[in-house]
Enzyme design. Structure first.
Site, PDB file in Angstrom:
ATOM      1  N   GLU A  76     -17.649 -49.568  -7.048  1.00  0.00           N
ATOM      2  CA  GLU A  76     -17.649 -48.115  -7.213  1.00  0.00           C
ATOM      3  C   GLU A  76     -18.947 -47.628  -7.844  1.00  0.00           C
ATOM      4  O   GLU A  76     -19.486 -46.588  -7.453  1.00  0.00           O
ATOM      5  CB  GLU A  76     -16.448 -47.678  -8.059  1.00  0.00           C
ATOM      6  CG  GLU A  76     -15.090 -47.955  -7.432  1.00  0.00           C
ATOM      7  CD  GLU A  76     -14.813 -47.115  -6.193  1.00  0.00           C
ATOM      8  OE1 GLU A  76     -15.594 -46.179  -5.903  1.00  0.00           O
ATOM      9  OE2 GLU A  76     -13.809 -47.393  -5.509  1.00  0.00           O
ATOM     10  N   ASP A 216     -12.625 -53.057   4.729  1.00  0.00           N
ATOM     11  CA  ASP A 216     -13.211 -52.052   5.609  1.00  0.00           C
ATOM     12  C   ASP A 216     -14.738 -51.984   5.625  1.00  0.00           C
ATOM     13  O   ASP A 216     -15.379 -52.211   6.650  1.00  0.00           O
ATOM     14  CB  ASP A 216     -12.629 -50.667   5.285  1.00  0.00           C
ATOM     15  CG  ASP A 216     -12.699 -50.317   3.793  1.00  0.00           C
ATOM     16  OD1 ASP A 216     -13.083 -51.172   2.989  1.00  0.00           O
ATOM     17  OD2 ASP A 216     -12.370 -49.174   3.443  1.00  0.00           O
ATOM     18  N   GLU A 309      -1.505 -42.904   2.871  1.00  0.00           N
ATOM     19  CA  GLU A 309      -2.200 -44.157   2.636  1.00  0.00           C
ATOM     20  C   GLU A 309      -1.682 -45.254   3.555  1.00  0.00           C
ATOM     21  O   GLU A 309      -2.427 -46.163   3.940  1.00  0.00           O
ATOM     22  CB  GLU A 309      -2.053 -44.587   1.178  1.00  0.00           C
ATOM     23  CG  GLU A 309      -2.822 -43.722   0.193  1.00  0.00           C
ATOM     24  CD  GLU A 309      -4.332 -43.887   0.310  1.00  0.00           C
ATOM     25  OE1 GLU A 309      -4.925 -44.563  -0.538  1.00  0.00           O
ATOM     26  OE2 GLU A 309      -4.923 -43.320   1.254  1.00  0.00           O
ATOM     27  N   GLU A 330     -12.393 -40.472   5.584  1.00  0.00           N
ATOM     28  CA  GLU A 330     -12.680 -41.396   6.689  1.00  0.00           C
ATOM     29  C   GLU A 330     -12.380 -40.801   8.068  1.00  0.00           C
ATOM     30  O   GLU A 330     -13.158 -40.960   9.021  1.00  0.00           O
ATOM     31  CB  GLU A 330     -11.907 -42.704   6.491  1.00  0.00           C
ATOM     32  CG  GLU A 330     -12.497 -43.625   5.451  1.00  0.00           C
ATOM     33  CD  GLU A 330     -12.168 -43.207   4.026  1.00  0.00           C
ATOM     34  OE1 GLU A 330     -12.785 -43.733   3.088  1.00  0.00           O
ATOM     35  OE2 GLU A 330     -11.276 -42.340   3.860  1.00  0.00           O
TER      36      GLU A 330
END
Length: 569
Positions: A76, A216, A309, A330
């Site tokens: 992050e 991902d 989710e 996304e």
């Protein structure tokens, strides 16, 4: 939408990390260093807000410090803070962007380098795969977990690579590339990677392979690192990884999770993080499956007004415990890329529906709220910084592109690669052409390396270069590892490879088989894979599909024929 949320943050939360948009308060969620402001910098520049951009850059340069006793996430912190600082630096220091800050003297770059050096201790592991967290003042805690995600270890190459090129210090790029190599070397025989791995032993602790949670952006950064840096090792890994994903994970038009060793189905679930995949396929030139998958994913959005989710593909219902929508970008990102590739107005309709959902379902007094339950549109008092870094950015880019683009991305001086946090990384000569990751014809052959390179460099025509190569590259003896550990060279007249080496040898690739008892040992020669510089293959016709027409962000593409026949030019 951007200013409703940004002004709410600046008024009620700054300099804390993030805004609580229902209660109009702030909270520290990452490190306590004005996270949302840093994440918003290049969006301000993209919108042309010179005054706020300059003021923000100046405040950060004067007030931000990283010598603090905070334990932060490597992943992050890299994508949000390091990426935000680098992107803003590249905009603020370059007059051709139209957003140069007159008083700016590389303060953000200095901060970025300081931060990255504080993250480096996390990479000191036997596998090269970094720990998940590090203390900015004291390094890695002795009790720090040795388990990290594939995305956490493999989604650092863009930011660290850009920093290496801006500071002329290769260490940042080297450690992140080693991390990618460490993960890929431990792939299964099916060329699949798992979700979590022990950074000390290299053992997979979760063997579920997929394109969503925990994996991902590993796929994303393989292709984007090639596009931004021209390093063909990333392209080779991406081709192999993408081919395996399409073969074992693609259940047209959905994607499932399987065991990385056996490909046995373990989870028929649409995960909201999978929604980036059609956008990545656009960059790779694989448009048809991207269109079908986007249609399927968007059908979930239309059903609930947001994407949960988790959506169970067996019961066609929201997965229990995964009912939230934390303002993720996304699906919007993929909508933007598909509209850019096809100019089909259906994607503008999709964008309009997404705007309507956010306006009527997520807008709250001081910003935009998480949706804790997509079935009942229940709001939660939290707003992630990526809402300003990505979600509204991609929406704005979508509609600006349709209206006749007049922005830094579409009309600016450079082509841009978006980081996984939506930060703008330009393909400037300093970043993309500082050294090309290619080799001369015969450069890695053991005999007459210098004379061959000199002959090719001094050749005045393609025919002379061909003659020089054919005269001197008869040896097929494999060179020692030191001859090809460093894969970079300056640009020559012709690029290619010695015909005597396997692809794995050319790139120093290794293969470490799965540790499960039924696995057979795999030799390096068996592990070497067929290579082509075409990113994807048309799944229906079997014909190669060039990425050249579809990738806006790519540099000049490599010669394809040389890969198939080393003697062809």
């Amino acid at each position: 939408m951007f200013y409703h949320a940004f002004n709410g943050y600046m008024k009620h939360a700054f300099p804390l990390d993030e805004l609580r948009p229902l209660s109009c308060e702030g909270e520290d969620s990452l490190g306590g260093y004005a996270l949302t402001l840093i994440d918003s910098l290049d969006t301000l520049a993209l919108l042309g807000d010179r005054e706020q951009f300059a003021a923000s850059v100046e405040w950060i340069g004067k007030n931000l410090r990283f010598d603090i006793n905070k334990t932060v996430s490597i992943f992050e912190t890299t994508i949000r803070v390091l990426g935000g600082l680098l992107s803003a630096h590249l905009i603020a220091s370059d007059h051709t962007t139209g957003m140069k800050v007159a008083s700016y003297e590389n303060q953000l770059l200095d901060l970025a380098e300081d931060l990255a050096r504080r993250l480096l201790p996390a990479f000191d592991t036997p596998t090269g795969i970094p720990f998940g967290s590090v203390n900015l003042l004291y390094g890695v805690d002795e009790h720090e977990s040795k388990i990290t995600s594939t995305a956490g270890g493999g989604t650092l190459t863009l930011e660290f690579g850009v920093l290496s090129r801006l500071t002329d210090d290769p260490i940042f790029e080297q450690v992140t590339k080693n991390a990618v190599r460490g993960l890929w070397a431990r792939r299964s025989k099916l060329n699949l990677v798992g979700a979590h791995i022990n950074v000390f032993t290299g053992e997979w602790t979760q063997k579920d392979a997929g394109i969503g949670t925990s994996i991902d952006s590993f796929y994303e950064y393989l292709l984007k690192a090639y596009l931004l840096f021209g390093d063909e090792e990333y392209l080779f890994i991406f081709q192999e990884a993408y081919g395996a994903a399409m073969h074992y994970l693609f259940n047209d038009p959905w994607y499932v999770e399987v065991n990385m060793d056996s490909a046995a189905l373990v989870w028929p679930l649409f995960n909201s993080l999978q929604a980036f995949w059609p956008g990545l396929q656009v960059l790779a030139g694989d448009i048809d499956p991207a269109i079908r998958t986007h249609t399927a994913f968007f059908s979930v959005w239309k059903r609930y007004g947001f994407t949960p989710e988790g959506f169970n593909l067996a019961t066609l219902s929201v997965q229990q415990g995964q009912k939230s929508y934390p303002l993720r970008p996304e699906l919007i990102e993929s909508t933007y890329w598909l509209y850019k590739a096809t100019r089909n107005p259906r994607y503008l309709d999709a964008g309009r529906d997404m705007v309507a959902s956010l306006q009527y379902g997520a807008r709250c007094p001081c910003g935009y709220c998480h949706i804790s339950d997509v079935e009942f549109h229940k709001q939660e008092d939290h707003m992630e910084s990526f809402f300003l870094a990505e979600t509204v950015k991609y929406l704005w880019l979508l509609f600006d592109l349709a209206a006749g683009p007049d922005n830094l991305v579409e009309n600016g001086p450079y082509k841009y690669v978006f980081s996984t946090e939506g930060h703008l990384l330009p393909a400037t000569p300093q970043i993309s052409l500082v050294r090309e990751h290619c080799s001369y014809l015969g450069a890695f052959c053991k005999s007459r390396v210098e004379s061959e390179s000199d002959a090719i460099n001094n050749a005045t025509s393609v025919e002379e270069a061909k003659h020089s190569f054919s005269e001197g590259t008869t040896s097929t003896e494999t060179p020692p590892s030191s001859d090809f550990d460093e894969l970079t060279s300056t640009t020559g007249l012709i690029r290619g490879f010695c015909p005597g080496l396997t692809h794995g040898q050319k790139f120093g690739m290794i293969y470490i088989g799965s540790t499960s008892t039924d696995d057979e040992s795999v030799t390096e020669t068996e592990a070497a894979q067929r290579h082509s510089t075409v990113v994807v293959t048309d799944h229906n016709s079997g014909h190669s599909t060039s990425d050249e027409k579809n990738v806006d962000n790519s540099q000049e593409h490599r010669e394809e024929d040389v890969m198939n026949d080393p003697h062809s030019i």
